[in-house]
Scaffold this motif. Structure first.
Motif, PDB file in Angstrom:
ATOM      1  N   ASP A 159       0.804  -1.216   0.000  1.00 24.02           N
ATOM      2  CA  ASP A 159       0.000   0.000   0.000  1.00 24.02           C
ATOM      3  C   ASP A 159       0.840   1.270   0.000  1.00 24.02           C
ATOM      4  O   ASP A 159       0.540   2.224  -0.713  1.00 24.02           O
ATOM      5  CB  ASP A 159      -0.995  -0.003   1.166  1.00 24.02           C
ATOM      6  CG  ASP A 159      -0.322  -0.192   2.522  1.00 24.02           C
ATOM      7  OD1 ASP A 159       0.851  -0.611   2.568  1.00 24.02           O
ATOM      8  OD2 ASP A 159      -0.991   0.059   3.550  1.00 24.02           O
ATOM      9  N   GLY A 160       1.903   1.291   0.773  1.00 25.29           N
ATOM     10  CA  GLY A 160       2.691   2.507   0.891  1.00 25.29           C
ATOM     11  C   GLY A 160       3.421   2.895  -0.373  1.00 25.29           C
ATOM     12  O   GLY A 160       3.769   4.063  -0.552  1.00 25.29           O
ATOM     13  N   LEU A 161       3.657   1.934  -1.263  1.00 27.37           N
ATOM     14  CA  LEU A 161       4.410   2.201  -2.481  1.00 27.37           C
ATOM     15  C   LEU A 161       3.575   2.132  -3.752  1.00 27.37           C
ATOM     16  O   LEU A 161       3.865   2.833  -4.720  1.00 27.37           O
ATOM     17  CB  LEU A 161       5.576   1.204  -2.606  1.00 27.37           C
ATOM     18  CG  LEU A 161       6.562   1.134  -1.441  1.00 27.37           C
ATOM     19  CD1 LEU A 161       7.627   0.098  -1.718  1.00 27.37           C
ATOM     20  CD2 LEU A 161       7.180   2.496  -1.176  1.00 27.37           C
ATOM     21  N   LEU A 162       2.533   1.295  -3.750  1.00 26.68           N
ATOM     22  CA  LEU A 162       1.839   0.978  -5.003  1.00 26.68           C
ATOM     23  C   LEU A 162       0.353   1.318  -5.006  1.00 26.68           C
ATOM     24  O   LEU A 162      -0.329   1.070  -5.998  1.00 26.68           O
ATOM     25  CB  LEU A 162       2.011  -0.518  -5.327  1.00 26.68           C
ATOM     26  CG  LEU A 162       3.439  -1.016  -5.493  1.00 26.68           C
ATOM     27  CD1 LEU A 162       3.460  -2.507  -5.771  1.00 26.68           C
ATOM     28  CD2 LEU A 162       4.170  -0.264  -6.604  1.00 26.68           C
ATOM     29  N   TYR A 163      -0.179   1.878  -3.907  1.00 26.46           N
ATOM     30  CA  TYR A 163      -1.594   2.257  -3.874  1.00 26.46           C
ATOM     31  C   TYR A 163      -1.773   3.678  -4.392  1.00 26.46           C
ATOM     32  O   TYR A 163      -1.096   4.610  -3.950  1.00 26.46           O
ATOM     33  CB  TYR A 163      -2.136   2.200  -2.445  1.00 26.46           C
ATOM     34  CG  TYR A 163      -2.667   0.859  -2.011  1.00 26.46           C
ATOM     35  CD1 TYR A 163      -2.334  -0.323  -2.667  1.00 26.46           C
ATOM     36  CD2 TYR A 163      -3.514   0.762  -0.896  1.00 26.46           C
ATOM     37  CE1 TYR A 163      -2.821  -1.544  -2.248  1.00 26.46           C
ATOM     38  CE2 TYR A 163      -4.000  -0.459  -0.467  1.00 26.46           C
ATOM     39  CZ  TYR A 163      -3.650  -1.613  -1.142  1.00 26.46           C
ATOM     40  OH  TYR A 163      -4.125  -2.828  -0.725  1.00 26.46           O
ATOM     41  N   ILE A 164      -2.726   3.834  -5.304  1.00 23.88           N
ATOM     42  CA  ILE A 164      -3.178   5.142  -5.759  1.00 23.88           C
ATOM     43  C   ILE A 164      -4.595   5.338  -5.241  1.00 23.88           C
ATOM     44  O   ILE A 164      -5.470   4.503  -5.474  1.00 23.88           O
ATOM     45  CB  ILE A 164      -3.181   5.225  -7.296  1.00 23.88           C
ATOM     46  CG1 ILE A 164      -1.772   5.011  -7.851  1.00 23.88           C
ATOM     47  CG2 ILE A 164      -3.765   6.560  -7.774  1.00 23.88           C
ATOM     48  CD1 ILE A 164      -1.748   4.756  -9.350  1.00 23.88           C
ATOM     49  N   VAL A 165      -4.831   6.418  -4.506  1.00 26.87           N
ATOM     50  CA  VAL A 165      -6.178   6.780  -4.053  1.00 26.87           C
ATOM     51  C   VAL A 165      -6.395   8.234  -4.462  1.00 26.87           C
ATOM     52  O   VAL A 165      -5.847   9.145  -3.844  1.00 26.87           O
ATOM     53  CB  VAL A 165      -6.349   6.608  -2.529  1.00 26.87           C
ATOM     54  CG1 VAL A 165      -7.804   6.875  -2.137  1.00 26.87           C
ATOM     55  CG2 VAL A 165      -5.921   5.212  -2.085  1.00 26.87           C
ATOM     56  N   PRO A 166      -7.148   8.485  -5.529  1.00 23.89           N
ATOM     57  CA  PRO A 166      -7.257   9.836  -6.063  1.00 23.89           C
ATOM     58  C   PRO A 166      -7.826  10.834  -5.065  1.00 23.89           C
ATOM     59  O   PRO A 166      -8.795  10.562  -4.361  1.00 23.89           O
ATOM     60  CB  PRO A 166      -8.209   9.656  -7.256  1.00 23.89           C
ATOM     61  CG  PRO A 166      -8.018   8.233  -7.674  1.00 23.89           C
ATOM     62  CD  PRO A 166      -7.810   7.486  -6.387  1.00 23.89           C
ATOM     63  N   ALA A 167      -7.175  11.990  -5.027  1.00 25.32           N
ATOM     64  CA  ALA A 167      -7.669  13.164  -4.300  1.00 25.32           C
ATOM     65  C   ALA A 167      -7.868  12.904  -2.812  1.00 25.32           C
ATOM     66  O   ALA A 167      -8.922  13.206  -2.258  1.00 25.32           O
ATOM     67  CB  ALA A 167      -8.959  13.671  -4.941  1.00 25.32           C
ATOM     68  N   VAL A 168      -6.850  12.340  -2.146  1.00 25.43           N
ATOM     69  CA  VAL A 168      -6.869  12.172  -0.702  1.00 25.43           C
ATOM     70  C   VAL A 168      -5.555  12.691  -0.137  1.00 25.43           C
ATOM     71  O   VAL A 168      -4.626  13.035  -0.873  1.00 25.43           O
ATOM     72  CB  VAL A 168      -7.082  10.698  -0.285  1.00 25.43           C
ATOM     73  CG1 VAL A 168      -8.403  10.164  -0.808  1.00 25.43           C
ATOM     74  CG2 VAL A 168      -5.922   9.823  -0.751  1.00 25.43           C
ATOM     75  N   ASN A 169      -5.457  12.730   1.195  1.00 20.90           N
ATOM     76  CA  ASN A 169      -4.219  13.177   1.837  1.00 20.90           C
ATOM     77  C   ASN A 169      -3.490  12.023   2.509  1.00 20.90           C
ATOM     78  O   ASN A 169      -2.697  12.223   3.429  1.00 20.90           O
ATOM     79  CB  ASN A 169      -4.522  14.273   2.866  1.00 20.90           C
ATOM     80  CG  ASN A 169      -5.446  13.794   3.959  1.00 20.90           C
ATOM     81  OD1 ASN A 169      -6.067  12.726   3.845  1.00 20.90           O
ATOM     82  ND2 ASN A 169      -5.557  14.574   5.035  1.00 20.90           N
ATOM     83  N   TYR A 170      -3.763  10.810   2.068  1.00 21.02           N
ATOM     84  CA  TYR A 170      -3.051   9.627   2.542  1.00 21.02           C
ATOM     85  C   TYR A 170      -2.810   8.746   1.321  1.00 21.02           C
ATOM     86  O   TYR A 170      -3.465   8.889   0.295  1.00 21.02           O
ATOM     87  CB  TYR A 170      -3.852   8.871   3.603  1.00 21.02           C
ATOM     88  CG  TYR A 170      -5.218   8.425   3.152  1.00 21.02           C
ATOM     89  CD1 TYR A 170      -5.430   7.175   2.588  1.00 21.02           C
ATOM     90  CD2 TYR A 170      -6.323   9.282   3.262  1.00 21.02           C
ATOM     91  CE1 TYR A 170      -6.688   6.771   2.166  1.00 21.02           C
ATOM     92  CE2 TYR A 170      -7.580   8.888   2.831  1.00 21.02           C
ATOM     93  CZ  TYR A 170      -7.754   7.636   2.284  1.00 21.02           C
ATOM     94  OH  TYR A 170      -8.995   7.237   1.851  1.00 21.02           O
ATOM     95  N   TYR A 171      -1.892   7.812   1.392  1.00 17.35           N
ATOM     96  CA  TYR A 171      -1.452   7.068   0.223  1.00 17.35           C
ATOM     97  C   TYR A 171      -1.047   8.042  -0.889  1.00 17.35           C
ATOM     98  O   TYR A 171      -0.761   9.212  -0.659  1.00 17.35           O
ATOM     99  CB  TYR A 171      -2.502   6.058  -0.238  1.00 17.35           C
ATOM    100  CG  TYR A 171      -2.661   4.876   0.700  1.00 17.35           C
ATOM    101  CD1 TYR A 171      -1.560   4.215   1.218  1.00 17.35           C
ATOM    102  CD2 TYR A 171      -3.923   4.414   1.083  1.00 17.35           C
ATOM    103  CE1 TYR A 171      -1.692   3.134   2.082  1.00 17.35           C
ATOM    104  CE2 TYR A 171      -4.065   3.324   1.951  1.00 17.35           C
ATOM    105  CZ  TYR A 171      -2.939   2.702   2.437  1.00 17.35           C
ATOM    106  OH  TYR A 171      -3.073   1.636   3.287  1.00 17.35           O
ATOM    107  N   HIS A 172      -1.043   7.574  -2.128  1.00 19.79           N
ATOM    108  CA  HIS A 172      -0.576   8.409  -3.235  1.00 19.79           C
ATOM    109  C   HIS A 172      -1.743   8.867  -4.089  1.00 19.79           C
ATOM    110  O   HIS A 172      -2.584   8.070  -4.486  1.00 19.79           O
ATOM    111  CB  HIS A 172       0.390   7.622  -4.127  1.00 19.79           C
ATOM    112  CG  HIS A 172       1.689   7.272  -3.480  1.00 19.79           C
ATOM    113  ND1 HIS A 172       2.727   8.174  -3.328  1.00 19.79           N
ATOM    114  CD2 HIS A 172       2.133   6.111  -2.943  1.00 19.79           C
ATOM    115  CE1 HIS A 172       3.750   7.579  -2.736  1.00 19.79           C
ATOM    116  NE2 HIS A 172       3.413   6.332  -2.478  1.00 19.79           N
TER     117      HIS A 172
END
Length: 665
Positions: free
Chosen positions: A389-402
């Motif tokens: 999760d810390g390297l490969l997760y994309i979560v659009p338009a949030v302030n956590y993950y990428h």
């Protein structure tokens, strides 16, 4: 597209000189290349040849190549059964080869192009390389011999369609994109739900969706977007033709609010767990989930076509670890009985207990180091795919993950085994370590994100990830900046342009000439839509009594509207959202000059050279009862501008338009 190809020739030649190698530039890079003298210029009308005894195995690959040559270059090729000829493309199967394995191939470019591999999939990957070579070498293919194979067997992408619906057209485009970059897995996360704090802290109001047609549970399927059994089955078959294994996922026993909305008795009795938790002690839960999986796994023509099915099993409340392990065992065994290999999220480090869970032969998605890391999965005898999760997760338009991945770090430092940035690089690959996946999660339901906004985030990550999983370490030969420049000029896939790239300023109506629209007619243009960053300029004169909610521009993914709700305001619609420019009202019966500018953060309206309104930065703040804090929803009021047609046959603009121009910025 041809203009872009020609513009990129000098850059590509410069790149090859910069890296000091006479090597074809493709993504992922070739493992080996032995150059020869001269170039081969293939004719624009030609043949893709397969031998008579290999026609059954290779005809499908040849047909796709012919389609793609037409799509990318306008070439007219045909599939021919016969022997190798000068100036043709020859596809053939060779003997088993330890170097090439199941997916490798050899390509020999001399008087013709020969692609040879032990398997039809290897031949197909060779055709993907050929298409990129042709695109990047429009003056002629460098002669030589390529030997190419992947370092990791599983190279994939996971898409959350549960929280945000993606059309079947989008999924099919994504298969072509993955295939073009030799990525061979697509996991489709079919059910999920929003976060309760954004829905008045009320689980009954919280968004949830299950995207597949269900005949055994009428009413279960989401009303705002779903796939029929037939189209999902056909989609998997199509994907297999392109070398991509679709892995359908039904996520249980957490993330299961769609099922408890359908039947509230399935929800955990312990309310502190949340209504999205199935009750692991109730027989009716097992009966429901058994029947649901059986609906898609049973029969002579099952809906789940491929060899693997994902059963979920992530983020259940830790207090129920023992029963969770029992539940996990049940569905590992259940799915296996249908001849499928089950996949599951790695959770057993967090969900410790005495109930044994046999992971041998199963495929674990290692998504979080604390829940279950790669090495723990391997030690348990599982096969492992890394989705850290810390390297490969994309979560659009949030302030956590990428929101956007760290492309440079991934390219220069990441290895597929790594779950954290400080993990050591592996020198020898474990035989049960299969590879990695990028994942996009659409946690913030209703935040305005579009399908194409998601693609803007995922596509560059896929280009980097495919390089690292196929080629491996290559930054010493091709620095990051040069690799990204190559990415920028390499197409998404034949016939796919979700980024809506337009390579130059384009005038779409004859300069100075008025286009008159009656409200029920359409005028088409040469550009379907234009992507970020862009400007679109036009002048318009609405009729003295203009149509309300009149479609002024329409494209494959959106529409731009004038006189919204009879107020004179401009608006645009896409992905089920509607956005309105409230600060300006267009006068009827007179000419007005309009300019729309758009980028990945928002959309601006200019009138007669003056900025009227910028749609960007809207934030919703809510109170999270569980954690006693405030949480935010960051909206995306973005638009890839529609240009395919002016007007509409039913709800069209009534008036005149002139001087329509689209401008990439």
């Amino acid at each position: 597209m041809r203009h872009l190809i020609l513009c990129s020739v000098m850059w590509l030649c410069g790149l090859m000189m910069a890296v000091g190698q006479n090597v074809p530039q493709v993504i992922p890079a070739l493992q080996q290349w032995k150059s020869a003298k001269g170039k081969l210029v293939l004719p624009e009308t030609g043949k893709v040849i397969v031998s008579l005894d290999e026609e059954m195995e290779l005809k499908g690959e040849a047909e796709i190549l012919v389609q793609d040559l037409k799509e990318m270059f306008g070439w007219e090729y045909s599939v021919v059964v016969g022997k190798k000829e000068k100036g043709a493309v020859y596809l053939t199967l060779g003997k088993p080869d330890k170097t090439l394995g199941e997916e490798g191939y050899r390509m020999n470019i001399q008087g013709e192009v020969t692609i040879e591999a032990p398997t039809s999939k290897g031949v197909f990957w060779g055709t993907r390389t050929l298409l990129q070579m042709l695109h990047n070498q429009p003056e002629g293919l460098m002669k030589g011999r390529a030997t190419d194979f992947p370092l990791y067997p599983n190279r994939g992408f996971m898409i959350d369609v549960g929280r945000k619906f993606f059309t079947m057209d989008y999924l099919r485009d994504y298969v072509k994109i993955l295939s073009f970059y030799k990525m061979n897995e697509l996991q489709v996360h079919l059910n999920d739900n929003g976060f309760v704090e954004f829905f008045d802290n009320d689980w009954n109001k919280t968004y949830a969706a299950f995207r597949l047609e269900s005949e055994r549970f009428p009413g279960l399927t989401a009303k705002d977007g779903s796939y029929t059994k037939e189209e999902f089955r056909d989609f998997q078959i199509m994907a297999a033709r392109y070398g991509v294994n679709v892995i359908p996922e039904i996520d249980v026993p957490a993330h299961s609010l769609a099922f408890t909305h359908y039947n509230p008795r399935l929800a955990a009795d312990k309310k502190e767990y949340g209504m999205d938790h199935l009750d692991l002690y109730k027989p009716e839960v097992y009966e429901f989930v058994d029947v649901l999986f059986d609906e898609y796994l049973s029969g002579e023509n099952p809906v789940f076509v491929g060899p693997e099915v994902h059963i979920g099993t992530d983020e259940y409340n830790q207090k129920e670890a023992e029963q969770f392990r029992h539940f996990t065992n049940h569905y590992l065994d259940f799915v296996s009985k249908y001849g499928k290999t089950p996949r599951l999220w790695g959770s057993l480090s967090m969900m410790k207990g005495n109930t044994p869970v046999d992971l041998k032969g199963k495929v674990v998605s290692a998504w979080n180091h604390g829940w279950m890391d790669v090495q723990t999965c391997l030690d348990a005898g599982a096969k492992v795919v890394n989705l850290c999760d810390g390297l490969l997760y994309i979560v659009p338009a949030v302030n956590y993950y990428h929101d956007f991945l760290d492309y440079q770090w991934l390219y220069e430092s990441w290895m597929p085994e790594m779950m954290r940035k400080d993990d050591p690089k592996m020198t020898v690959r474990h035989p049960n370590f299969l590879g990695a996946m990028l994942a996009v999660w659409n946690d913030r339901v209703g935040n305005g994100i579009s399908e194409q906004d998601v693609h803007l985030r995922t596509f560059p990550g896929l280009q980097v990830a495919c390089e690292k999983m196929w080629k491996g370490e290559n930054a010493d030969k091709v620095p990051f900046e040069q690799f990204m420049a190559l990415c920028a000029v390499t197409p998404e896939a034949p016939g796919v342009n979700l980024l809506a790239k337009v390579d130059k300023q384009t005038t779409l109506t004859e300069t100075g000439k008025e286009v008159t629209l009656s409200g029920t007619e359409v005028v088409t243009t040469e550009v379907d839509e234009i992507g970020y960053p862009y400007a679109v300029e036009f002048e318009l004169c609405p009729d003295a009594t203009p149509n309300a909610d009149a479609i002024l521009f329409k494209g494959p993914h959106s529409e731009f509207v004038s006189n919204w709700q009879n107020t004179g305001k401009f608006a645009f619609r896409r992905d089920g959202y509607e956005f309105v420019f409230h600060a300006y009202r267009l006068p009827a019966g007179q000419w007005t000059k309009v300019r729309i500018e758009g980028d990945e953060k928002g959309t601006s309206l200019f009138v007669n050279g003056q900025l009227q309104e910028r749609l960007e930065g809207r934030v919703k703040e809510v109170f999270n009862e569980k954690w006693q804090r405030k949480d935010k929803l960051w909206y995306r009021e973005t638009l890839i501008f529609p240009l395919k047609q002016l007007g509409d046959t039913k709800m069209g603009f009534k008036g005149k338009v002139r001087n329509l121009v689209c401008i990439p910025l």
